[in-house]
Write an enzyme that holds these catalytic residues in place. Structure first.
Site, PDB file in Angstrom:
ATOM      1  N   ALA A  66     141.062  -2.487   5.726  1.00  0.00           N
ATOM      2  CA  ALA A  66     142.106  -2.607   4.704  1.00  0.00           C
ATOM      3  C   ALA A  66     143.149  -1.539   5.005  1.00  0.00           C
ATOM      4  O   ALA A  66     142.851  -0.520   5.639  1.00  0.00           O
ATOM      5  CB  ALA A  66     141.501  -2.397   3.323  1.00  0.00           C
ATOM      6  N   GLY A 111     137.339  -3.688   6.269  1.00  0.00           N
ATOM      7  CA  GLY A 111     137.755  -5.057   5.960  1.00  0.00           C
ATOM      8  C   GLY A 111     137.783  -5.959   7.182  1.00  0.00           C
ATOM      9  O   GLY A 111     137.663  -7.185   7.052  1.00  0.00           O
ATOM     10  N   GLU A 114     134.310  -7.057   7.570  1.00  0.00           N
ATOM     11  CA  GLU A 114     134.051  -7.977   6.451  1.00  0.00           C
ATOM     12  C   GLU A 114     134.695  -9.342   6.706  1.00  0.00           C
ATOM     13  O   GLU A 114     134.106 -10.385   6.417  1.00  0.00           O
ATOM     14  CB  GLU A 114     134.572  -7.356   5.151  1.00  0.00           C
ATOM     15  CG  GLU A 114     133.720  -6.150   4.721  1.00  0.00           C
ATOM     16  CD  GLU A 114     134.343  -5.329   3.605  1.00  0.00           C
ATOM     17  OE1 GLU A 114     135.561  -5.039   3.686  1.00  0.00           O
ATOM     18  OE2 GLU A 114     133.631  -4.979   2.649  1.00  0.00           O
ATOM     19  N   GLU A 134     133.944   2.998   5.300  1.00  0.00           N
ATOM     20  CA  GLU A 134     134.588   3.311   4.023  1.00  0.00           C
ATOM     21  C   GLU A 134     134.129   4.634   3.428  1.00  0.00           C
ATOM     22  O   GLU A 134     134.931   5.381   2.847  1.00  0.00           O
ATOM     23  CB  GLU A 134     134.346   2.183   3.005  1.00  0.00           C
ATOM     24  CG  GLU A 134     135.115   0.900   3.279  1.00  0.00           C
ATOM     25  CD  GLU A 134     134.387  -0.077   4.185  1.00  0.00           C
ATOM     26  OE1 GLU A 134     133.434   0.341   4.870  1.00  0.00           O
ATOM     27  OE2 GLU A 134     134.774  -1.254   4.209  1.00  0.00           O
TER      28      GLU A 134
HETATM   29  N1  COA Z   1     145.143   1.251   7.530  1.00  0.00           N
HETATM   30  C1  COA Z   1     146.419   1.608   7.782  1.00  0.00           C
HETATM   31  N2  COA Z   1     146.850   2.003   8.995  1.00  0.00           N
HETATM   32  C2  COA Z   1     145.942   2.034   9.992  1.00  0.00           C
HETATM   33  C3  COA Z   1     144.597   1.668   9.802  1.00  0.00           C
HETATM   34  C4  COA Z   1     144.203   1.260   8.491  1.00  0.00           C
HETATM   35  N3  COA Z   1     142.953   0.867   8.217  1.00  0.00           N
HETATM   36  N4  COA Z   1     143.939   1.820  10.976  1.00  0.00           N
HETATM   37  C5  COA Z   1     144.844   2.237  11.864  1.00  0.00           C
HETATM   38  N5  COA Z   1     146.053   2.380  11.276  1.00  0.00           N
HETATM   39  C6  COA Z   1     147.320   2.815  11.884  1.00  0.00           C
HETATM   40  C7  COA Z   1     147.347   4.325  12.152  1.00  0.00           C
HETATM   41  O1  COA Z   1     147.692   5.020  10.968  1.00  0.00           O
HETATM   42  C8  COA Z   1     148.406   4.407  13.230  1.00  0.00           C
HETATM   43  O2  COA Z   1     149.669   4.246  12.613  1.00  0.00           O
HETATM   44  P1  COA Z   1     150.889   5.235  13.045  1.00  0.00           P
HETATM   45  O3  COA Z   1     151.093   4.967  14.506  1.00  0.00           O
HETATM   46  O4  COA Z   1     152.031   4.763  12.195  1.00  0.00           O
HETATM   47  O5  COA Z   1     150.423   6.624  12.778  1.00  0.00           O
HETATM   48  C9  COA Z   1     148.157   3.127  14.033  1.00  0.00           C
HETATM   49  O6  COA Z   1     147.447   2.245  13.178  1.00  0.00           O
HETATM   50  C10 COA Z   1     147.306   3.376  15.278  1.00  0.00           C
HETATM   51  O7  COA Z   1     146.097   3.982  14.877  1.00  0.00           O
HETATM   52  P2  COA Z   1     145.529   5.348  15.521  1.00  0.00           P
HETATM   53  O8  COA Z   1     144.632   5.990  14.522  1.00  0.00           O
HETATM   54  O9  COA Z   1     146.651   6.168  16.070  1.00  0.00           O
HETATM   55  O10 COA Z   1     144.688   4.746  16.732  1.00  0.00           O
HETATM   56  P3  COA Z   1     143.429   5.427  17.438  1.00  0.00           P
HETATM   57  O11 COA Z   1     143.153   4.612  18.658  1.00  0.00           O
HETATM   58  O12 COA Z   1     143.630   6.888  17.609  1.00  0.00           O
HETATM   59  O13 COA Z   1     142.212   5.234  16.404  1.00  0.00           O
HETATM   60  C11 COA Z   1     140.831   3.997  14.859  1.00  0.00           C
HETATM   61  C12 COA Z   1     141.743   3.950  16.111  1.00  0.00           C
HETATM   62  C13 COA Z   1     140.492   2.551  14.496  1.00  0.00           C
HETATM   63  C14 COA Z   1     139.552   4.771  15.183  1.00  0.00           C
HETATM   64  C15 COA Z   1     141.582   4.695  13.711  1.00  0.00           C
HETATM   65  O14 COA Z   1     142.866   4.117  13.587  1.00  0.00           O
HETATM   66  C16 COA Z   1     140.892   4.592  12.386  1.00  0.00           C
HETATM   67  O15 COA Z   1     139.919   5.281  12.146  1.00  0.00           O
HETATM   68  N6  COA Z   1     141.387   3.700  11.485  1.00  0.00           N
HETATM   69  C17 COA Z   1     140.869   3.550  10.164  1.00  0.00           C
HETATM   70  C18 COA Z   1     139.612   2.749  10.181  1.00  0.00           C
HETATM   71  C19 COA Z   1     139.025   2.639   8.791  1.00  0.00           C
HETATM   72  O16 COA Z   1     138.620   3.603   8.178  1.00  0.00           O
HETATM   73  N7  COA Z   1     138.980   1.404   8.271  1.00  0.00           N
HETATM   74  C20 COA Z   1     138.459   1.120   6.967  1.00  0.00           C
HETATM   75  C21 COA Z   1     139.530   1.169   5.948  1.00  0.00           C
HETATM   76  S1  COA Z   1     138.868   0.796   4.355  1.00  0.00           S
END
Ligand code: COA
Length: 260
Positions: A66, A111, A114, A134
């Site tokens: 999400a 999500g 999910e 989460e």
């Molecule tokens: N919601 C909003 N934005 C997200 C996102 C999410 N769930 N997951 C990634 N993004 C965005 C990042 O903020 C970044 O945006 P920016 O370039 O404007 O800063 C872009 O996507 C790229 O992500 P980044 O974190 O730089 O990539 P990465 O390769 O270093 O890491 C992940 C990848 C997936 C490990 C990391 O993005 C992450 O942990 N995301 C969240 C995952 C999560 O907790 N999901 C559950 C949400 S309820």
């Protein structure tokens, strides 16, 4: 219907749906969820669509969860409303009556995991990663993760994933039964389409009722589920497709199903 955050292309009866926010790793903001709901409705209602393949844009992510920006602004009541809206969208996809395959091309987190679990079959690329992270954000899964994950992999493994927030790779997801198949990234869409074409060659009414029996039967007692199955079995006997399938076998030819 035009979409801002999805790509939807219908090719030979398959709807290819791509979540298209690669700069945000295809995170599910409210617009994506709204559009996924519309896409699920189209898949369910449009006769020219017989199955769907769902994937994420770009090489890195299926759906990274999400949209955390949206979640950061929500209070308790809109939080609950957002969860229920998302749950309805995923449930509509799951009960659309047509097979849906998730082609998981990278991160399937929160999500995203999910969403993949609401699809009937999951095919993962070798670089796919799964998790319900989460709790790391101080929230809990809200789009069905606490319900579908234990149904797919069992309570113990589901709790481990949900409570630790750990990320697992595609092979581990395959080992625990979260995904059906792991394929090289370059072959992901072709393999997904191949499996879908195989399903679409079967009797569509039989496929539909089998999916319905599995979906509903899991929530019933064994005896209720068996009765549902027998009712479907009887119902199918009244269809042209069943006559065609059985006759074709006896006549040593391929069946030509019409979906009636
Ligand atoms: N919601 C909003 N934005 C997200 C996102 C999410 N769930 N997951 C990634 N993004 C965005 C990042 O903020 C970044 O945006 P920016 O370039 O404007 O800063 C872009 O996507 C790229 O992500 P980044 O974190 O730089 O990539 P990465 O390769 O270093 O890491 C992940 C990848 C997936 C490990 C990391 O993005 C992450 O942990 N995301 C969240 C995952 C999560 O907790 N999901 C559950 C949400 S309820």
């Amino acid at each position: 219907m035009t979409y801002q955050t999805l790509l939807l292309e219908i090719r030979d009866a398959i709807a290819f749906v791509t979540v298209n926010r690669p700069d945000k790793l295809n995170a599910l903001n409210d617009q994506v969820m709204l559009e996924l709901g519309k896409a699920a409705e189209s898949i369910a209602s449009e006769p020219e669509i017989r199955g769907a393949i769902l994937t994420g844009a770009g090489p890195k992510s299926f759906v990274a969860g999400a949209d955390i920006g949206d979640l950061a602004r929500q209070g308790p009541f809109d939080g609950k409303a957002r969860a229920q809206r998302g749950q309805r969208v995923l449930r509509r996809l799951e009960t659309c009556g047509k097979p849906v395959i998730a082609a998981v091309n990278g991160f399937a987190l929160g999500g995203g995991c999910e969403l993949a679990m609401a699809c009937h079959i999951r095919i993962a690329s070798e670089n796919a990663k799964f998790g319900q992270p989460e709790v790391k954000l101080g929230i809990a899964p809200g789009y069905g993760g606490t319900q579908r994950l234990p149904r797919l992999v069992g309570k113990g493994v589901a709790l481990q994933l949900i409570l630790t927030g750990e990320m697992i790779d595609a092979q581990e997801a395959y080992r625990i039964g979260l995904v059906n198949k792991v394929v090289p990234a370059a072959d992901l869409l072709a393999e997904s389409e191949k499996m879908m074409r195989g399903i679409l060659a079967m009797g569509p009414l039989a496929v539909r009722l089998a999916m319905e029996a599995v979906d509903q039967g899991l929530e019933m007692t064994l005896d209720q589920g068996l009765l549902l199955e027998a009712n479907h079995f009887g119902l199918l006997a009244a269809t042209q497709d069943t006559k065609e399938g059985l006759t074709a076998f006896l006549e040593k030819r391929s069946a030509k199903f019409q979906g009636r």
